[in-house]
Write a protein that holds these residues in place. Structure first.
Motif, PDB file in Angstrom:
ATOM      1  N   LYS B   9       0.828  -1.196   0.000  1.00 58.58           N
ATOM      2  CA  LYS B   9       0.000   0.000   0.000  1.00 58.58           C
ATOM      3  C   LYS B   9       0.870   1.257   0.000  1.00 58.58           C
ATOM      4  N   TYR B  33      -3.802  -2.325 -17.027  1.00 62.93           N
ATOM      5  CA  TYR B  33      -3.359  -0.947 -17.209  1.00 62.93           C
ATOM      6  C   TYR B  33      -2.638  -0.457 -15.958  1.00 62.93           C
ATOM      7  N   TYR B  35      -1.747   3.322 -14.186  1.00 68.35           N
ATOM      8  CA  TYR B  35      -1.955   4.761 -14.195  1.00 68.35           C
ATOM      9  C   TYR B  35      -1.119   5.402 -13.084  1.00 68.35           C
ATOM     10  N   GLN B  37      -1.304   8.872 -10.696  1.00 79.46           N
ATOM     11  CA  GLN B  37      -2.229   9.919 -10.277  1.00 79.46           C
ATOM     12  C   GLN B  37      -1.476  10.956  -9.459  1.00 79.46           C
ATOM     13  N   LEU B  43      -5.972  10.851 -13.963  1.00 81.28           N
ATOM     14  CA  LEU B  43      -5.203   9.625 -14.143  1.00 81.28           C
ATOM     15  C   LEU B  43      -4.495   9.679 -15.489  1.00 81.28           C
ATOM     16  N   LEU B  45      -2.119   7.469 -18.171  1.00 82.60           N
ATOM     17  CA  LEU B  45      -1.789   6.091 -18.519  1.00 82.60           C
ATOM     18  C   LEU B  45      -0.297   5.931 -18.727  1.00 82.60           C
ATOM     19  N   PHE B  88       0.887   8.434  -6.640  1.00 86.72           N
ATOM     20  CA  PHE B  88      -0.033   7.349  -6.337  1.00 86.72           C
ATOM     21  C   PHE B  88      -0.221   6.555  -7.622  1.00 86.72           C
ATOM     22  N   LEU B  90      -2.023   3.416  -9.723  1.00 90.50           N
ATOM     23  CA  LEU B  90      -3.221   2.594  -9.784  1.00 90.50           C
ATOM     24  C   LEU B  90      -3.119   1.589 -10.919  1.00 90.50           C
ATOM     25  N   TYR B 103     -11.734  -2.071 -13.960  1.00 92.79           N
ATOM     26  CA  TYR B 103     -11.811  -2.300 -12.525  1.00 92.79           C
ATOM     27  C   TYR B 103     -10.454  -1.936 -11.931  1.00 92.79           C
ATOM     28  N   PHE B 104     -10.486  -1.247 -10.796  1.00 86.92           N
ATOM     29  CA  PHE B 104      -9.261  -0.706 -10.227  1.00 86.92           C
ATOM     30  C   PHE B 104      -8.850  -1.407  -8.935  1.00 86.92           C
ATOM     31  N   GLY B 105      -7.540  -1.465  -8.736  1.00 92.29           N
ATOM     32  CA  GLY B 105      -6.998  -1.900  -7.467  1.00 92.29           C
ATOM     33  C   GLY B 105      -6.977  -0.757  -6.466  1.00 92.29           C
ATOM     34  N   PRO B 106      -6.532  -1.030  -5.233  1.00 94.51           N
ATOM     35  CA  PRO B 106      -6.557  -0.003  -4.182  1.00 94.51           C
ATOM     36  C   PRO B 106      -5.423   1.006  -4.279  1.00 94.51           C
ATOM     37  N   GLY B 107      -4.431   0.754  -5.123  1.00 93.35           N
ATOM     38  CA  GLY B 107      -3.360   1.720  -5.321  1.00 93.35           C
ATOM     39  C   GLY B 107      -2.147   1.499  -4.426  1.00 93.35           C
ATOM     40  N   ARG B 109       1.037   3.954  -2.915  1.00 91.90           N
ATOM     41  CA  ARG B 109       1.638   5.285  -2.824  1.00 91.90           C
ATOM     42  C   ARG B 109       3.137   5.123  -2.699  1.00 91.90           C
TER      43      ARG B 109
END
Lengths: 114, 113
Positions: B9, B33, B35, B37, B43, B45, B88, B90, B103-107, B109
């Motif tokens: 995380k 993908y 990204y 942020q 976002l 790419l 961050f 993603l 659909y995205f993961g939690p990212g 940092r």
């Protein structure tokens, strides 16, 4: 080139008030359109999507959006905002080139005051 | 439950070190993908992959590398050539064809000092 504009960087609304977040896009054909929501430090969650058909789409958490081709817009609405709706909202358009790539707007941060 | 996992995380690295961010999905999606942020920029790419053993540069690929050896996994390496790596990150996945949302993961940092 494909692009998405979210004109409002920040919006503040009172709890219980209605909400409209604006999204304008540039796309050469009929687009797929999406609204995502992101809480601080989290990933993006899909609120709703438009692929075809009925131009008024319903999503989760009481949100809806209307696709207006003539205005190149896909605004997000909610009739009564709850404090838990405070988050950042992203509009996206696709598909871009091949596959399901998306272009995202810069986001709108929603603040809810009690 | 199906979904996308990203680890760790939070990640801290010293300048000049390469670092690899993990992304795993069990949604049986062909496309994945990455990204980046940054505040106020939405976002952007970095890389995307439509199928195993194939990937393409996105809008900001310089200083990054990826691999796609398995359908489920799409790791991102932030190299020392990336001039401003603190951000961050993603990961997302989708079906490769047809109307499909991502659909995205939690990212993750990443902080580089």
């Amino acid at each position: 080139a494909q692009s998405v504009t979210q004109p409002d960087i920040h919006i503040t609304v009172s709890e219980g008030a209605s909400l409209e977040l604006r999204c304008n896009y540039s796309y050469g054909a009929t687009p797929y359109l999406f609204w995502y929501v992101q809480s601080p430090g989290q990933g993006l969650q899909l609120l709703l999507k438009y692929f075809s058909g009925d131009t008024l789409v319903q999503g989760i958490k009481g949100f809806e959006a209307e696709f207006k081709r003539s205005q190149s817009s896909f605004n997000l609405r909610k009739p009564s905002v709850h404090w838990s709706d405070a988050a950042e909202y992203f509009c996206a358009v696709g598909p871009i080139q091949y596959g399901n790539k998306l272009v995202f707007g810069a986001g709108t941060i929603l603040r809810v005051k009690s | 439950d199906g979904g996308i996992t990203q680890s760790p995380k939070y990640l801290f690295r010293k300048e000049g070190q390469n670092v690899t961010l993990s992304c795993e999905q069990n949604l049986n999606h062909d496309a994945m993908y990455w990204y980046r942020q940054d505040p106020g920029q939405g976002l952007r790419l970095i890389y995307y992959s439509q199928i195993v053993n194939d990937f393409q540069k996105g809008d900001i690929a310089e200083g990054y590398s990826v691999s796609r050896e398995k359908k489920e996994s799409f790791p991102l390496t932030v190299t020392s050539a990336q001039k401003n790596p603190t951000a961050f990150y993603l990961c997302a996945s989708s079906q490769r064809t047809g109307a499909s949302e991502q659909y995205f993961g939690p990212g993750t940092r990443l902080t580089v000092t």
